[in-house]
Design a protein around this motif. Sequence first.
Motif, PDB file in Angstrom:
ATOM      1  N   THR A  29     -33.029   2.872  31.010  1.00  0.00           N
ATOM      2  CA  THR A  29     -32.303   3.131  29.765  1.00  0.00           C
ATOM      3  C   THR A  29     -32.910   4.334  29.081  1.00  0.00           C
ATOM      4  N   GLU A  30     -32.071   5.269  28.728  1.00  0.00           N
ATOM      5  CA  GLU A  30     -32.519   6.422  27.952  1.00  0.00           C
ATOM      6  C   GLU A  30     -31.795   6.398  26.610  1.00  0.00           C
ATOM      7  N   VAL A  31     -32.520   6.770  25.563  1.00  0.00           N
ATOM      8  CA  VAL A  31     -31.940   6.736  24.221  1.00  0.00           C
ATOM      9  C   VAL A  31     -31.902   8.148  23.657  1.00  0.00           C
ATOM     10  N   HIS A  32     -30.721   8.586  23.271  1.00  0.00           N
ATOM     11  CA  HIS A  32     -30.523   9.868  22.603  1.00  0.00           C
ATOM     12  C   HIS A  32     -30.160   9.580  21.150  1.00  0.00           C
ATOM     13  N   THR A  33     -30.686  10.351  20.220  1.00  0.00           N
ATOM     14  CA  THR A  33     -30.386  10.152  18.799  1.00  0.00           C
ATOM     15  C   THR A  33     -29.682  11.375  18.242  1.00  0.00           C
ATOM     16  N   ILE A  34     -28.501  11.151  17.675  1.00  0.00           N
ATOM     17  CA  ILE A  34     -27.748  12.225  17.025  1.00  0.00           C
ATOM     18  C   ILE A  34     -28.117  12.207  15.543  1.00  0.00           C
ATOM     19  N   PRO A  35     -28.717  13.262  14.995  1.00  0.00           N
ATOM     20  CA  PRO A  35     -29.178  13.253  13.598  1.00  0.00           C
ATOM     21  C   PRO A  35     -28.027  13.156  12.600  1.00  0.00           C
ATOM     22  N   ALA A  36     -28.319  12.577  11.446  1.00  0.00           N
ATOM     23  CA  ALA A  36     -27.320  12.491  10.375  1.00  0.00           C
ATOM     24  C   ALA A  36     -26.857  13.870   9.955  1.00  0.00           C
ATOM     25  N   ALA A  37     -27.762  14.862   9.964  1.00  0.00           N
ATOM     26  CA  ALA A  37     -27.387  16.224   9.561  1.00  0.00           C
ATOM     27  C   ALA A  37     -26.286  16.786  10.447  1.00  0.00           C
ATOM     28  N   ASP A  38     -26.289  16.415  11.731  1.00  0.00           N
ATOM     29  CA  ASP A  38     -25.228  16.892  12.626  1.00  0.00           C
ATOM     30  C   ASP A  38     -23.876  16.330  12.208  1.00  0.00           C
ATOM     31  N   PHE A  39     -23.852  15.065  11.813  1.00  0.00           N
ATOM     32  CA  PHE A  39     -22.585  14.467  11.382  1.00  0.00           C
ATOM     33  C   PHE A  39     -22.124  15.050  10.047  1.00  0.00           C
ATOM     34  N   ARG A  40     -23.048  15.535   9.235  1.00  0.00           N
ATOM     35  CA  ARG A  40     -22.625  16.185   7.996  1.00  0.00           C
ATOM     36  C   ARG A  40     -21.902  17.494   8.289  1.00  0.00           C
ATOM     37  N   ARG A  41     -22.297  18.160   9.357  1.00  0.00           N
ATOM     38  CA  ARG A  41     -21.593  19.390   9.748  1.00  0.00           C
ATOM     39  C   ARG A  41     -20.261  19.080  10.402  1.00  0.00           C
ATOM     40  N   ASN A  42     -20.224  18.016  11.181  1.00  0.00           N
ATOM     41  CA  ASN A  42     -18.986  17.648  11.884  1.00  0.00           C
ATOM     42  C   ASN A  42     -19.047  16.154  12.178  1.00  0.00           C
ATOM     43  N   PRO A  43     -18.104  15.355  11.670  1.00  0.00           N
ATOM     44  CA  PRO A  43     -18.165  13.906  11.888  1.00  0.00           C
ATOM     45  C   PRO A  43     -17.979  13.504  13.346  1.00  0.00           C
ATOM     46  N   LEU A  44     -17.531  14.436  14.197  1.00  0.00           N
ATOM     47  CA  LEU A  44     -17.374  14.162  15.624  1.00  0.00           C
ATOM     48  C   LEU A  44     -18.431  14.940  16.396  1.00  0.00           C
ATOM     49  N   GLN A  45     -19.299  14.223  17.073  1.00  0.00           N
ATOM     50  CA  GLN A  45     -20.349  14.845  17.858  1.00  0.00           C
ATOM     51  C   GLN A  45     -20.187  14.474  19.329  1.00  0.00           C
ATOM     52  N   VAL A  46     -20.544  15.410  20.199  1.00  0.00           N
ATOM     53  CA  VAL A  46     -20.378  15.230  21.637  1.00  0.00           C
ATOM     54  C   VAL A  46     -21.758  15.207  22.282  1.00  0.00           C
ATOM     55  N   LEU A  47     -21.963  14.203  23.115  1.00  0.00           N
ATOM     56  CA  LEU A  47     -23.217  14.048  23.844  1.00  0.00           C
ATOM     57  C   LEU A  47     -22.923  14.113  25.336  1.00  0.00           C
ATOM     58  N   ARG A  48     -23.610  15.021  26.039  1.00  0.00           N
ATOM     59  CA  ARG A  48     -23.405  15.167  27.487  1.00  0.00           C
ATOM     60  C   ARG A  48     -24.611  14.587  28.218  1.00  0.00           C
ATOM     61  N   ILE A  49     -24.316  13.716  29.191  1.00  0.00           N
ATOM     62  CA  ILE A  49     -25.357  12.960  29.870  1.00  0.00           C
ATOM     63  C   ILE A  49     -25.258  13.218  31.370  1.00  0.00           C
ATOM     64  N   GLY A  50     -26.380  13.599  31.971  1.00  0.00           N
ATOM     65  CA  GLY A  50     -26.419  13.800  33.407  1.00  0.00           C
ATOM     66  C   GLY A  50     -26.546  12.492  34.154  1.00  0.00           C
ATOM     67  N   GLY A  51     -26.339  12.549  35.455  1.00  0.00           N
ATOM     68  CA  GLY A  51     -26.419  11.348  36.285  1.00  0.00           C
ATOM     69  C   GLY A  51     -25.308  10.379  35.996  1.00  0.00           C
ATOM     70  N   ALA A  52     -24.106  10.895  35.748  1.00  0.00           N
ATOM     71  CA  ALA A  52     -22.993  10.073  35.296  1.00  0.00           C
ATOM     72  C   ALA A  52     -22.626   8.975  36.278  1.00  0.00           C
ATOM     73  N   ARG A  53     -22.800   9.238  37.559  1.00  0.00           N
ATOM     74  CA  ARG A  53     -22.356   8.266  38.560  1.00  0.00           C
ATOM     75  C   ARG A  53     -23.118   6.949  38.471  1.00  0.00           C
ATOM     76  N   SER A  54     -24.350   7.003  37.926  1.00  0.00           N
ATOM     77  CA  SER A  54     -25.148   5.763  37.848  1.00  0.00           C
ATOM     78  C   SER A  54     -25.093   5.093  36.481  1.00  0.00           C
ATOM     79  N   VAL A  55     -24.351   5.658  35.523  1.00  0.00           N
ATOM     80  CA  VAL A  55     -24.301   5.082  34.178  1.00  0.00           C
ATOM     81  C   VAL A  55     -23.471   3.795  34.196  1.00  0.00           C
ATOM     82  N   SER A  56     -24.089   2.725  33.707  1.00  0.00           N
ATOM     83  CA  SER A  56     -23.386   1.433  33.670  1.00  0.00           C
ATOM     84  C   SER A  56     -22.921   1.048  32.268  1.00  0.00           C
ATOM     85  N   ALA A  57     -23.489   1.664  31.233  1.00  0.00           N
ATOM     86  CA  ALA A  57     -23.070   1.344  29.863  1.00  0.00           C
ATOM     87  C   ALA A  57     -23.588   2.398  28.900  1.00  0.00           C
TER      88      ALA A  57
END
Length: 649
Positions: free
Chosen positions: A600-628
């Motif tokens: 399990t890896e945890v990425h944190t999107i800062p509140a300041a980013d949502f203040r600039r744009n309420p929609l944030q995009v996170l790109r994650i490698g190793g997609a084929r093994s992602v289960s959730a």
Amino acid sequence: MCRTRWLATAGACLCSAMLGAQAAPRVVDGVTAVRRADSLWQAAAARGTRADSGTPGPRHWVQGARYVLQVELAAGMRSVRGAGLLRYRNSSPDTLDRIALMLAQNLFRAGAPHNEPVPVTGGMVFDSLCVARLTRAPAARLCGAAGGASVTPDLRVEHTVAWLTLPAPLAPGDSVDLRGRWHFTLPPETAPRMGTDGQVALIAYWYPQFAVYDDVAGWAADPYLAAGEFYMDPADYDVRITAPAGYLVAATGTLQNPAEVLAPAVRERLQRAARSFTTVRVVTDSLRTARGATPAGAPLTWRFTAAGVRDFAFYASREVVWDAMAALVPRGGTDTGVDTVLVHAFYRPSVKGWRRAADYGRQSIELFSRTLWRYPWPQMTLVEGIVDGGMEYPMLTAVSVSNDPRELLATLAHEIGHMWFPMQVGSNERRFAWMDEGVASWLERSLLRASTGHDDDDDGLPDLYRTVTRMRGEQSMLVHADHYSGPLTYTAASYDKLVVVFRAFAAEYGDSALAQGLRRYGRAWTGRHPYPSDFTRMVFAAAGTGREAFVREWVAGTGYFDARIEDVTRARDTLTVSVRVDGGALLSVPVAVTHADGRTEVHTIPAADFRRNPLQVLRIGGARSVSAVILDPARTRPDIDTSNQRWAP
């Protein structure tokens, strides 16, 4: 006062009918008064009575008073007569030509405005009230000048507020003495916060009390309308209470004459209780029935004293039993030892659930003394009956909850939490109800978790707050307590919202940062009168440069937090997760990505980013093994809807 539980059980079916059901009489423009508070605070800071950090400034001051009173409760508990000396000390730099007195008992006078149903009993009747001493006052305008006590013509009563024009200006550093006699009919148990049901009596707001004159807004003379509560200066009390023979009396302060009013066996059991960490039955049902708890014969006068407290209330009955035990609290300062507080519980023997009340009080005092700072008084008294839910006074709280153990534990914890806020930290409950009710609600939940392992909030949100917010009926915490659109919106904003705000702050900055902020704030403002600007600057100081944004979104506005996974796409070995935050109250969002192999890896999107744009995009490698993909996997954020926070292929 505890209202959360009975309002929460009203359910969503009542919300549409009640959100706009209550229109407070516009006796004072409460909305404008609250909106002006920040600009008035800024002016006080410029004068040096407040500091930009939220602490009291170098020129800060607080008024004070001393009350030496006698009060008699008539047989049958239907009438009260009071008399005494009221001394007001002018510690301000201002010369005062008049002073304001609060007459809360006049809520029950015919024609008095109110925003809750109240009985009509006639209110407080003055037999006399006059100025007994004031520097430079003409003798002709002092007590006795006309050959007997009377009500001075310089007193103008406006329902629950009276203005007394002084016979000479009250200079800085000087004091004025008033003498008076008064009486009133004790209201029935349907009255808010006091009254009698014929078996027990809770006597509060029974004497004329000096209004607060503070360094920010001057005289705080908003009328008492029943919903909004109180604002009071610290004062010293010496009170003699005469009650019918056979009655037990509990009160604010420390009993000074136990040998005169208590039987030897009762005094011995009290001494034993002061050293016992299990409940001692001080007055049993058999002793009560035999009328053996007090000396027989004539009515008895009980004397209580208290220093530096904001009010005085008492409770009387011949139908109650009495339990007591000790609570352990730290001594404070550099002393690492412990001290004891004597916890009393008075209740009718038919209310079996109250046999654990003293221990519930002990748990609350011990936990809150560790979480905040030590409980400062030698005793805490819990009394059963009268009020709807619970109501707090210095060193005394009345609770009507009977045989539901969890509800009694929670309600007592809430009311005992008020012993810190506002009994020590003296905020203006009438204008800023959340500054004490919100903290007490948070402390109540802290005690439930410590005692039972969980509180009663689903997914970290109080049910009423969730319901009102989803209906878009929420009102700001900064609405005057008497000017909410209805009881549900008042409760959601004043009791529940700060619990949500505290959880949001702790999620962002840590539980320890919140606890440290509350302790610094409380210690700075004990015995003083903080305003919202002081609260937010000190309690949320750990936010640093993000504090203003946090306060704007979470305290001043009606925003809420709703983070959701809006979309997930896969391109080759990259997973693109779109996360949106709605509601206007922003926090960082932890995103947990679980792989098929258990990583399990945890990425944190800062509140300041949502203040600039309420929609944030996170790109994650190793997609084929992602289960959730899961937002806020530890459920630390107070999210209004947690059903949209999980994605699985």
